[in-house]
Design a protein around this motif. Sequence first.
Motif, short mmCIF file in Angstrom:
data_model
loop_
_atom_site.label_atom_id
_atom_site.label_comp_id
_atom_site.label_asym_id
_atom_site.label_seq_id
_atom_site.Cartn_x
_atom_site.Cartn_y
_atom_site.Cartn_z
N HIS A 51 0.82 -1.21 0.00
CA HIS A 51 0.00 0.00 0.00
C HIS A 51 0.85 1.26 0.00
O HIS A 51 0.51 2.25 -0.62
CB HIS A 51 -0.92 -0.02 1.22
N ALA A 52 1.94 1.22 0.74
CA ALA A 52 2.81 2.40 0.80
C ALA A 52 4.20 1.99 1.26
O ALA A 52 4.35 1.03 2.02
CB ALA A 52 2.24 3.44 1.76
N VAL A 53 5.19 2.71 0.78
CA VAL A 53 6.55 2.58 1.30
C VAL A 53 6.96 3.97 1.78
O VAL A 53 6.93 4.93 1.01
CB VAL A 53 7.53 2.06 0.22
N LEU A 54 7.29 4.04 3.05
CA LEU A 54 7.56 5.35 3.65
C LEU A 54 9.05 5.54 3.90
O LEU A 54 9.75 4.60 4.28
CB LEU A 54 6.82 5.48 4.99
N THR A 55 9.51 6.75 3.70
CA THR A 55 10.88 7.12 4.04
C THR A 55 10.83 8.41 4.86
O THR A 55 9.76 9.01 5.03
CB THR A 55 11.71 7.38 2.76
N ALA A 56 12.00 8.86 5.31
CA ALA A 56 12.04 10.10 6.10
C ALA A 56 11.47 11.26 5.31
O ALA A 56 10.83 12.16 5.87
CB ALA A 56 13.48 10.38 6.54
N GLN A 57 11.68 11.23 3.97
CA GLN A 57 11.16 12.32 3.13
C GLN A 57 9.62 12.32 3.16
O GLN A 57 9.00 13.38 3.22
CB GLN A 57 11.64 12.17 1.68
N THR A 58 9.01 11.13 3.12
CA THR A 58 7.55 11.06 3.15
C THR A 58 7.00 11.63 4.46
O THR A 58 5.94 12.25 4.48
CB THR A 58 7.07 9.59 3.06
N LEU A 59 7.72 11.35 5.54
CA LEU A 59 7.18 11.70 6.86
C LEU A 59 7.27 13.20 7.14
O LEU A 59 6.39 13.76 7.79
CB LEU A 59 7.94 10.96 7.97
N GLY A 60 8.35 13.81 6.70
CA GLY A 60 8.55 15.22 7.06
C GLY A 60 8.98 15.36 8.50
O GLY A 60 9.20 14.36 9.20
N PRO A 61 9.09 16.60 8.99
CA PRO A 61 9.62 16.82 10.34
C PRO A 61 8.65 16.35 11.44
O PRO A 61 7.43 16.37 11.26
CB PRO A 61 9.81 18.34 10.41
N MET A 62 9.21 15.90 12.52
CA MET A 62 8.40 15.46 13.67
C MET A 62 9.05 15.94 14.96
O MET A 62 10.24 16.27 14.99
CB MET A 62 8.34 13.93 13.72
N GLY A 63 8.28 15.92 16.02
CA GLY A 63 8.79 16.29 17.33
C GLY A 63 9.70 15.21 17.89
O GLY A 63 9.80 14.12 17.33
N VAL A 64 10.37 15.53 18.98
CA VAL A 64 11.24 14.54 19.61
C VAL A 64 10.59 14.03 20.90
O VAL A 64 9.62 14.60 21.39
CB VAL A 64 12.65 15.09 19.93
N LEU A 65 11.15 12.96 21.40
CA LEU A 65 10.64 12.35 22.62
C LEU A 65 11.22 13.09 23.83
O LEU A 65 12.39 13.46 23.83
CB LEU A 65 11.08 10.88 22.65
N GLU A 66 10.41 13.30 24.84
CA GLU A 66 10.92 13.93 26.06
C GLU A 66 11.71 12.91 26.87
O GLU A 66 11.29 11.77 27.02
CB GLU A 66 9.76 14.46 26.91
N VAL A 67 12.85 13.34 27.37
CA VAL A 67 13.69 12.46 28.18
C VAL A 67 13.59 12.89 29.63
O VAL A 67 13.67 14.08 29.94
CB VAL A 67 15.16 12.53 27.69
N ASN A 68 13.39 11.93 30.52
CA ASN A 68 13.35 12.23 31.94
C ASN A 68 14.69 12.85 32.34
O ASN A 68 15.74 12.22 32.21
CB ASN A 68 13.11 10.93 32.72
N PRO A 69 14.67 14.11 32.83
CA PRO A 69 15.94 14.80 33.10
C PRO A 69 16.52 14.42 34.46
O PRO A 69 16.87 15.28 35.26
CB PRO A 69 15.53 16.27 33.05
#
Length: 685
Positions: A55-73
């Motif tokens: 149905h689809a093959v996804l790459t980083a280009q397809t996804l576009g920018p995304m947020g990052v995961l929060e790390v317990n400081p």
Amino acid sequence: MNRREDPRLLRGEGQYAGDIALPDALHLAFLRSPVACGQITHLETAQAEALPGVHAVLTAQTLGPMGVLEVNPALPLCDLPNFPILAASDIEAVGQPVAAVLATTVNQALDAVEMIEADIEETVAAPPRLAAMQHWQTGDTAAAFATAAHVVRVRNQHPRLAPSPMEPRAIAVLPEGGGLTVWLSTQTPHRARADLARILSLDPEHLRVIARDVGGAFGMKASLYPEEVLAVWAAHHLGRPVRWTATRSEEFLSATHGRGLTSEGQLAIDSEGRFLALKARVEAPLGHWLPNSALIPAWNAARILPGPYDIPATDLGTSARRAHTAPTGIYRGAGRPEACALMERLADAAARATGLDPAEIRRRNLHRVNGPRDLPAGQVEGADYATALDHLLRLADYPAWCARRDARRAKGALAGIGLGFYVEPSGKGWESARVTLEAGCATVEFGGSSQGHGRETALAQIAADALGLTPADITVLHGDTATCPAGIGALASRSTPIGASAVLEACREIIRRRDAGETGPITADTVYTAPGEAWGHGCYLAAIEVDRDTGAPHLTRMACLDDAGRLINPLLAKGQVMGGFAQGLGEAMMEALHFDDGQLLTGSFMDYAMPRAADLPPLTIHKTETIATTNALGAKGIGEAGTIGAPAAILNAALDALAPLGVTDLQMPLTSLSLWQAITNTSKG
Ligand code: SMO
């Protein structure tokens, strides 16, 4: 009381994420990097896209920018965390997802992965780089070391471990009515929802995360993974149900690993065997991206030092370094086993230096008072550890263990016994509960969740007791962000101390309101914040024999005493101790992940040894109950006890067994090979 979950689970009526029926779901499979470091120079998906069912093959280009995961400081970060969903151009680890296929069947998706053309120019990986560090200091360590009668040194290298829950990571996503329902095998459903919403820029109100049954987690499912984010992104953007269940190979390659820490300690001792000063350095490995819990092991391994002992001067440091490997994070114990192994090896080294019995030198240095206690990293709950040690030694008949070892030694056997005294701080913070009493029955909606550890049973018992009902009158709901109040989750041994305290407080409010005349259904919503961490404690005692010719270790006997504060369900507590012990034994004697040039050499159960039933020695379990002052229930954690105390006891027993040969250092896992090498490398061997 037996576990109320078990009849359902034993009949195959469990609802794991992989059991959720999702008609027309697209199956997800990943192309993963075969190299640890490099650049993608060419990525061609046309052939894969043309395959039937794709149905689809996804790459980083397809996804576009995304947020990052929060790390317990838990430690201050000095390097910005990244969170690549699919590699854009930089490859940072073997197993890192490079592209994703969505197809009608799993096999079509896997076939299509094979048809993606990915050229990766391999480059030489940079050495691990510092990501976080912290330091604590009390007293004058320099003066103490200068005047000490003895100074002993120890270095531990913990094997890197694969948590390996029976159920691998699994996710099923259903887009429906403008929102998304996500069945996820997770310890933290509410946090998963918040993370997904932030990373994907979705309204959290349109996301529902459900963790019904979870087949083990051990810290490995306490954080959101790139593969899971991708599954939700795909369902959202393609408007189709999407599911993914990791293979065991994918778990070894890309789920979080545990341990792998290095620790070094020096202990200054006076002529009476009193510990004067401790200097310790801990270093933790991090992977190519940081899960929420990434810094917890490095933090715990140092901040709970000097463990159960009172030491006036300390100099403690910890650091964590990022490398081109799979991510690391919490794994049952999460830094506590490392702190324990360091202190307990130092205590035994101090016993040898002073000529005191290992039990006696501990007795002289263990903290002795229930109540608040000052550690270098802050004030914590303390307990009478010296009395707990004596209690175990009396119950287990320690003199008889020593006599048996000495008799075996007299016959030429390499026999040893070892102690491991541990402390187990449970998590801090809050959990919530909503309890409704109606017509002699009650419903508990719990903000936390279960990773298979019997929350429904324990919470039903607590609510029944507080409301004057029987457990059969109590319905317990958890692990659903739509129907349950917010919570943190099933991690850090927090479910009973904090989570069940929330249930207890809600029940108490209901009783107060009922006794004040309120009628009809009564609902109490409680957010309970614990005033401090609950600190469990205990001691493990191990007896080992090592075959002189082959190095084969044989654990002949183990005994333990665990104090988890107020015990709710002795059967659950016993199960936790036994399960933790089995995993502790795994670390001590057989489990280890190995990399070579960034390649994982131990990517399956053919190469990575897990303990089996026949590997476990008889374990005699004793318990005491020192009520916690840090939560409403008086409970402390017990889920991690065995993974903390057992490795130290087993390691000390092996060192004791080989001490007559002049062996002073052994590292886990204590395999036949490593023990045989230690035996043959000494002149007396
Ligand atoms: S290692 Mo635990 O799930 O905090």
